[in-house]
Scaffold this active site. Structure first.
Site, PDB file in Angstrom:
ATOM      1  N   LYS A 141      14.260 -27.600  18.547  1.00  0.00           N
ATOM      2  CA  LYS A 141      14.429 -26.147  18.462  1.00  0.00           C
ATOM      3  C   LYS A 141      13.519 -25.524  17.407  1.00  0.00           C
ATOM      4  O   LYS A 141      13.010 -24.424  17.605  1.00  0.00           O
ATOM      5  CB  LYS A 141      15.900 -25.833  18.160  1.00  0.00           C
ATOM      6  CG  LYS A 141      16.273 -24.406  18.482  1.00  0.00           C
ATOM      7  CD  LYS A 141      17.779 -24.185  18.384  1.00  0.00           C
ATOM      8  CE  LYS A 141      18.136 -22.763  18.769  1.00  0.00           C
ATOM      9  NZ  LYS A 141      19.599 -22.516  18.662  1.00  0.00           N
ATOM     10  N   GLU A 200      23.036 -29.991  35.705  1.00  0.00           N
ATOM     11  CA  GLU A 200      21.624 -30.346  35.489  1.00  0.00           C
ATOM     12  C   GLU A 200      21.098 -31.338  36.529  1.00  0.00           C
ATOM     13  O   GLU A 200      19.911 -31.351  36.837  1.00  0.00           O
ATOM     14  CB  GLU A 200      21.419 -30.900  34.076  1.00  0.00           C
ATOM     15  CG  GLU A 200      21.534 -29.851  32.976  1.00  0.00           C
ATOM     16  CD  GLU A 200      22.953 -29.659  32.469  1.00  0.00           C
ATOM     17  OE1 GLU A 200      23.903 -30.165  33.114  1.00  0.00           O
ATOM     18  OE2 GLU A 200      23.115 -28.994  31.429  1.00  0.00           O
ATOM     19  N   PHE A 213      25.149 -32.131  16.590  1.00  0.00           N
ATOM     20  CA  PHE A 213      25.837 -31.647  17.791  1.00  0.00           C
ATOM     21  C   PHE A 213      24.855 -31.577  18.967  1.00  0.00           C
ATOM     22  O   PHE A 213      23.752 -31.054  18.836  1.00  0.00           O
ATOM     23  CB  PHE A 213      26.439 -30.265  17.530  1.00  0.00           C
ATOM     24  CG  PHE A 213      27.102 -29.677  18.746  1.00  0.00           C
ATOM     25  CD1 PHE A 213      28.231 -30.282  19.295  1.00  0.00           C
ATOM     26  CD2 PHE A 213      26.589 -28.542  19.359  1.00  0.00           C
ATOM     27  CE1 PHE A 213      28.828 -29.759  20.431  1.00  0.00           C
ATOM     28  CE2 PHE A 213      27.191 -28.015  20.487  1.00  0.00           C
ATOM     29  CZ  PHE A 213      28.308 -28.628  21.029  1.00  0.00           C
ATOM     30  N   GLN A 214      25.254 -32.133  20.080  1.00  0.00           N
ATOM     31  CA  GLN A 214      24.430 -32.199  21.284  1.00  0.00           C
ATOM     32  C   GLN A 214      23.090 -32.883  21.037  1.00  0.00           C
ATOM     33  O   GLN A 214      22.096 -32.560  21.673  1.00  0.00           O
ATOM     34  CB  GLN A 214      24.248 -30.811  21.920  1.00  0.00           C
ATOM     35  CG  GLN A 214      25.563 -30.281  22.488  1.00  0.00           C
ATOM     36  CD  GLN A 214      25.397 -29.111  23.435  1.00  0.00           C
ATOM     37  OE1 GLN A 214      24.474 -28.327  23.314  1.00  0.00           O
ATOM     38  NE2 GLN A 214      26.332 -28.982  24.373  1.00  0.00           N
ATOM     39  N   MET A 233      29.011 -45.881  55.326  1.00  0.00           N
ATOM     40  CA  MET A 233      28.160 -47.064  55.180  1.00  0.00           C
ATOM     41  C   MET A 233      28.915 -48.162  54.414  1.00  0.00           C
ATOM     42  O   MET A 233      28.789 -49.346  54.735  1.00  0.00           O
ATOM     43  CB  MET A 233      26.866 -46.691  54.450  1.00  0.00           C
ATOM     44  CG  MET A 233      25.778 -47.740  54.543  1.00  0.00           C
ATOM     45  SD  MET A 233      25.284 -48.105  56.249  1.00  0.00           S
ATOM     46  CE  MET A 233      23.857 -47.040  56.464  1.00  0.00           C
TER      47      MET A 233
END
Lengths: 579, 185
Positions: free
Chosen positions: A160, A48, A110-111, A477
């Site tokens: 949802k 993502e 969940f999630q 760097m």
């Protein structure tokens, strides 16, 4: 209409044709709608974070907001780095996240994650939509907020059950918002600036990403103003391309790794005209020694950027293009005056600084110097229709120094947040937006590995992105700072166990090219350009090259380091605590 | 020509020393912030203060216009003039913030706070507490045989003064609402 159908309809009505995303449980209804239509093309990323960076580059190279669709919980948390990156660099991105159904919110489902809570500090604004009837209006508001005023990322969290439920859709025309940032600058302040421009002996334009965000007209007006006044111009990392890098008045980038002439001119000027930049600490160096003798004007659309760090004498709140248009109007009406005699002397001083030739480096016939690699890349690609993305580190600064950007929206780099791993997905976003163009990601091997999974995305959609990796087997760097600050104790800054990048390319189905000899470099770059598909170019470069010029931390613009000989004891105790 | 012009250790000030002791003195300001009454708006305001390291001395919030879904947040904060200006500009760019008023600089204003004091004691102390309450025009809102609960309304300074006086008389608990403020006229 169902909530999920509304999402697709709202995107279509907002003129969106491209979405970067990754499906999951809480966004399945929306993915089902995406499956059943052809107006919007969805690009499946591999992580993502990659979706948001790709959307950022899409936005930066087109001027349109980038759109991301991800699931709840880990989908949303993985997007957080991209959101913060877009916030720091003022990039319009609309992120849609799925959420667990409203009746399960707060139950540690969940999630489930508190997405609006987590992303509140890293978005310009965000919304949790609890009612399908409010969904369309919220989505249109999201696009309005993302792209109005100072652009930025927004997020809409859609449970949802809201996606499944039916509601009334409304089009963008019905969207009402009290958020209407002022575009026109105050005419009195503009006149004060013009009056200062007429008499200034040592003026300078200091431009930033705001010019690019304001649209192509802003860049055009800037060019007109620079040509008409013959003032010198420098730019931040974010603003490269708004004024052409091959233009007569161009001093090069300013700041920590900016050009000597640009920083010296900033330090010695008597009129500084900041156009869409924000006095970032990479630019100012030591604040109490920042351009001590100058009158400062600042054009910015965000009131909180004005007087945040540096006190300015002439603040102008407004959109760059609108303000530049008025400046030109007023300046012309007052008789197109400049102090041309003093300007001539000023240019003489600048030419003396240019003679230092701060970008010169020790050449080598056996080892590829990273600067040389980028000079050759520049020479062999400058006539192409070209977009450059970068990762973060030395290679990024060298790309800014040694490559030339003659147009806006051609240069995509993570400025404010400094996100290693930005470049690979950004190159994909830019290539999606410009399928026929040459897109090169100038990378370091360590940054490149952070989001290399997106090579899979490039392969899946046949995006011929060129990954040009300056491989010094170091976190360059970090290594440079350890050399300057920490007694050459190179703690954890080696890239050990690196993959064979050629085999890695082949494993993805891409082409791999290895080059380690300066004599072979041109041919190898031509081979990369000739290949019709993604390429991973492993360019083995000098391992201990430092990036110069450099303003060491805690120092002023006129205290630059120009080369290795100068670095001993360059940073004192107070400077060493700075980043 | 000394191209490098490096002078070492000229200052202990760092590029990040934005709020150093060298800056101007702190000022106390009362801000009235009108916001859309929507979920999370208070979190945005508070998150701004904590995220950017600003002070909150007191904060009150309630809906003031039900039809217009508008709430009023009254914040008492302190900082240098530059910080106060930053706070106002940063508040102004929160999307659901309609308006920010700095009541401290926008002409005269009135500030009021409500407080409750529970004072436990017997005998002379109990009588003295009642006398003080009378002087401060405090209301007795609850009483038992060995305690009074007083309601004091007024400026924060008046409430501070009352607290000081009743502390030796058996102050056992107090609650304050924080400041509500309006501009005059």
């Amino acid at each position: 209409m169902s909530g999920s159908k509304m999402v697709v309809q709202a995107l279509i009505d907002q003129g969106v044709d491209t979405v970067f995303g990754y499906p999951g449980g809480a966004v399945l209804p929306i993915y089902d709608e995406i499956f059943q239509q052809n107006s919007i093309k969805h690009f499946l990323v591999r992580h993502e974070q990659g979706a948001v960076h790709a959307a950022e580059a899409y936005a930066r190279s087109t001027g349109k907001p980038g759109v991301v669709l991800v699931t709840s919980g880990p989908g949303a948390t993985n997007a957080v780095t991209g959101l913060t990156d877009a916030l720091m660099d003022s990039i319009p991105v609309v992120v849609l996240t799925g959420q667990v159904p409203t009746f399960m919110i707060g139950s540690d489902a969940f999630q489930e994650a508190d997405t609006v809570g987590i992303t509140r500090p890293c978005t310009k604004h965000n919304w949790l939509v609890k009612d399908t009837d409010a969904l369309a209006h919220t989505l249109h508001s999201a696009f309005h907020v993302a792209s109005s005023g100072r652009p930025g990322p927004v997020l809409v969290d859609i449970p949802k059950d809201v996606q499944f439920a039916n509601g009334t859709y409304e089009g963008p025309a019905k969207m009402k918002s009290h958020y209407q940032p002022k575009l026109k600058g105050d005419l009195e302040a503009i006149t004060a600036l013009v009056a200062a421009m007429e008499v200034a002996q040592k003026p300078i334009f200091y431009t930033g990403g705001g010019v690019i965000n304001s649209g192509p007209i802003a860049s055009q007006l800037l060019r007109e103003l620079v040509a008409a006044t013959n003032f010198p111009i420098t730019s931040t990392l974010m603003g490269l391309g708004s004024y052409p890098g091959n233009g007569d008045n161009w001093l090069g980038m300013l700041g920590m790794h900016g050009l000597y002439e640009a920083n010296m001119a900033m330090h010695d000027c008597d009129l500084m005209i900041n156009i869409g930049a924000r006095f970032d600490d990479r630019i100012t160096g030591r604040l109490d020694a920042f351009s001590p003798g100058s009158t400062k004007a600042h054009i910015d659309i965000d009131a909180s950027s004005i007087n945040k760090v540096i006190h300015v004498d002439i603040p102008i709140l407004g959109d760059v293009a609108h303000v530049l248009e008025d400046i030109l109007k007023v300046w012309k009406a007052r008789g197109r005056k400049t102090n041309s005699k003093a300007l001539k002397t000023w240019w003489g001083e600048i030419d003396d600084w240019r003679k230092i030739r701060c970008l010169d480096y020790a050449t080598d016939s056996k080892v590829i110097k990273p600067q040389y690699a980028l000079e050759r890349l520049e020479a062999l690609t400058k006539d192409h229709d070209r977009y450059i993305t970068t990762e973060v580190g030395q290679h990024q600064m060298w790309a800014a120094q040694y490559m030339t950007f003659n147009d806006p929206n051609r240069w995509m780099t993570s400025g404010g947040l400094g996100t290693m791993g930005y470049g690979v997905p950004a190159s994909i976003g830019a290539q999606v937006a410009h399928p026929g163009s040459l897109v090169i990601n100038v990378a370091g091997e360590a940054s490149w590995l952070m989001n290399m999974q997106e090579m899979g995305t490039a392969m899946q959609y046949g995006l011929p992105v060129k990954q040009f990796i300056l491989n010094n087997e170091r976190l360059g760097m970090v290594r440079q700072w350890q050399e300057l600050l920490h007694g050459e104790r190179y703690s954890q800054s080696w890239s050990e166990s690196l993959p064979d990048f050629v085999k890695l390319a082949e494993a993805f189905g891409a082409k791999g090219i290895l080059c380690s000899d300066p004599a072979d470099l041109d041919e190898a770059i031509m081979e990369m350009l000739a290949y019709d598909g993604p390429v991973i170019f492993d360019c083995l470069v000098e391992k201990h090259e430092n990036c110069f010029p450099m303003i060491p931390s805690g120092k002023a613009h006129n205290e630059m380091l120009l080369g290795d000989a100068a670095i001993k004891g360059a940073i004192d105790a107070s400077g060493s605590v700075l980043v | 020509m000394n191209a490098l012009n490096i002078t070492k250790g000229t200052s202990s000030k760092s590029a990040y020393n934005l709020r150093s002791g060298h800056a101007d003195l702190n000022e106390r300001h009362t801000l009235a912030v009108l916001v859309a009454n929507e979920p999370g708006v208070l979190a945005r305001v508070i998150g701004l203060f904590s995220g950017r390291g600003y002070n909150i001395e007191s904060l009150t919030v309630a809906e003031v216009d039900h039809q217009g879904h508008t709430s009023r947040i009254t914040i008492v904060t302190s900082g240098t003039p530059q910080i106060i200006e930053q706070i106002k500009a940063q508040l102004g760019r929160i999307i659901p913030v309609y308006d920010v008023h700095d009541l401290t600089v926008e002409g005269p204003s009135v500030e009021r706070e409500l407080s409750l004091f529970k004072v436990s004691g017997k005998g002379e102390k109990r009588v003295e507490a009642l006398r003080l309450a009378d002087v401060f025009r405090a209301n007795v809102v609850d009483s038992t045989l060995d305690s009074f609960t007083f309601e004091v309304v007024g400026s924060p300074e008046k409430i501070d003064a009352f607290a000081e006086l009743v502390r030796p008389l058996g102050l056992s608990e107090m609650a304050r609402t924080g400041v509500a403020a309006l501009s005059r006229g």
